[in-house]
Motif scaffolding. Sequence first.
Motif, mmCIF file in Angstrom:
data_model
loop_
_atom_site.group_PDB
_atom_site.id
_atom_site.type_symbol
_atom_site.label_atom_id
_atom_site.label_comp_id
_atom_site.label_asym_id
_atom_site.label_seq_id
_atom_site.Cartn_x
_atom_site.Cartn_y
_atom_site.Cartn_z
ATOM 1 N N HIS A 124 64.839 105.981 -49.908
ATOM 2 C CA HIS A 124 65.513 107.167 -48.627
ATOM 3 C C HIS A 124 67.045 107.119 -49.760
ATOM 4 O O HIS A 124 67.290 106.520 -50.712
ATOM 5 N N TRP A 154 77.928 100.869 -44.732
ATOM 6 C CA TRP A 154 78.305 102.566 -45.032
ATOM 7 C C TRP A 154 80.081 102.582 -44.962
ATOM 8 O O TRP A 154 80.432 102.917 -43.508
ATOM 9 N N HIS A 201 67.167 105.643 -52.433
ATOM 10 C CA HIS A 201 67.476 104.387 -53.194
ATOM 11 C C HIS A 201 65.896 103.629 -52.161
ATOM 12 O O HIS A 201 65.691 103.660 -51.208
ATOM 13 N N HIS A 261 71.213 109.256 -48.017
ATOM 14 C CA HIS A 261 71.808 109.275 -46.901
ATOM 15 C C HIS A 261 73.416 110.161 -47.307
ATOM 16 O O HIS A 261 73.779 109.391 -48.435
ATOM 17 N N TYR A 281 75.449 96.699 -50.583
ATOM 18 C CA TYR A 281 74.214 95.563 -49.769
ATOM 19 C C TYR A 281 74.397 94.879 -50.816
ATOM 20 O O TYR A 281 75.386 94.862 -51.761
ATOM 21 N N HIS A 324 75.367 102.142 -53.775
ATOM 22 C CA HIS A 324 74.766 103.740 -53.679
ATOM 23 C C HIS A 324 75.506 104.371 -53.377
ATOM 24 O O HIS A 324 75.929 105.174 -51.879
ATOM 25 N N GLU A 353 77.308 103.050 -49.470
ATOM 26 C CA GLU A 353 76.591 102.256 -49.005
ATOM 27 C C GLU A 353 76.138 100.214 -49.409
ATOM 28 O O GLU A 353 76.880 100.821 -50.772
HETATM 29 FE FE LIG Z 1 70.771 102.839 -47.192
#
Ligand SMILES: [Fe+2]
Length: 206
Positions: free
Chosen positions: A138, A194, A179, A140, A146, A173, A144
């Motif tokens: 996916h 985000w 990813h 966006h 994590y 990301h 991002e």
């Molecule tokens: Fe993501």
Amino acid sequence: MNQDLFDSVRWMIGAIARGLNARHGEGVSTVLERLAEQPLGEAFFREPDPATLPVLRHLPQCIGETMLLDSDLAAAIAATEDGLRWRQSSTYSDAVLGEGFADNYGWAEIIGPNGFFAGDDVLLGLLMLGPDRHYRDHYHPAPELYWPLTSGSLWSRDSGPFEEKPQGSTIWHPPMTMHATKTGGAPLLAVWCWTRDVGTPAKLAS
Ligand SMILES: [Fe+2]
């Protein structure tokens, strides 16, 4: 205002910032800068309606494992647990992501439109995935980060091979980067952020 909840949420956000501040991976400084810019005073605090999901059955195990990494953050998450509003993306059905996915997936915003603070074009939250799941490719517009608090999760960027990331590592990301995340035999608890352009949701690769 629920002072105890406010104090717990501020403790959790502080623990996330302190934990990230001790790391130096790509994107970490961007996250810390954006968090420092957010209005987090009492006047900005809201109490979302708490909501739970089936995946939360794995939270005690994940908090136990997080204790080994960052006991301060683990305790802060435990203190905030009952106030979290766990949600799912409406398009992430079992039909799309595999039998049982909906029972093994969820996220809660800490900062964001559904979080304790609205934030200024920032999302900060927790993600959970149950064992043996594949949150497939996916992307966006939002950059991002994590931060997996548990061990054994596998991560793919640009549709490349999956790589297991140690507990406490950070994964960045850039905008529109494809990813994906997999779990093995253990559930995943991760902090996610985000840092801007949060208005466009994630889109699964077709
Ligand atoms: Fe993501």
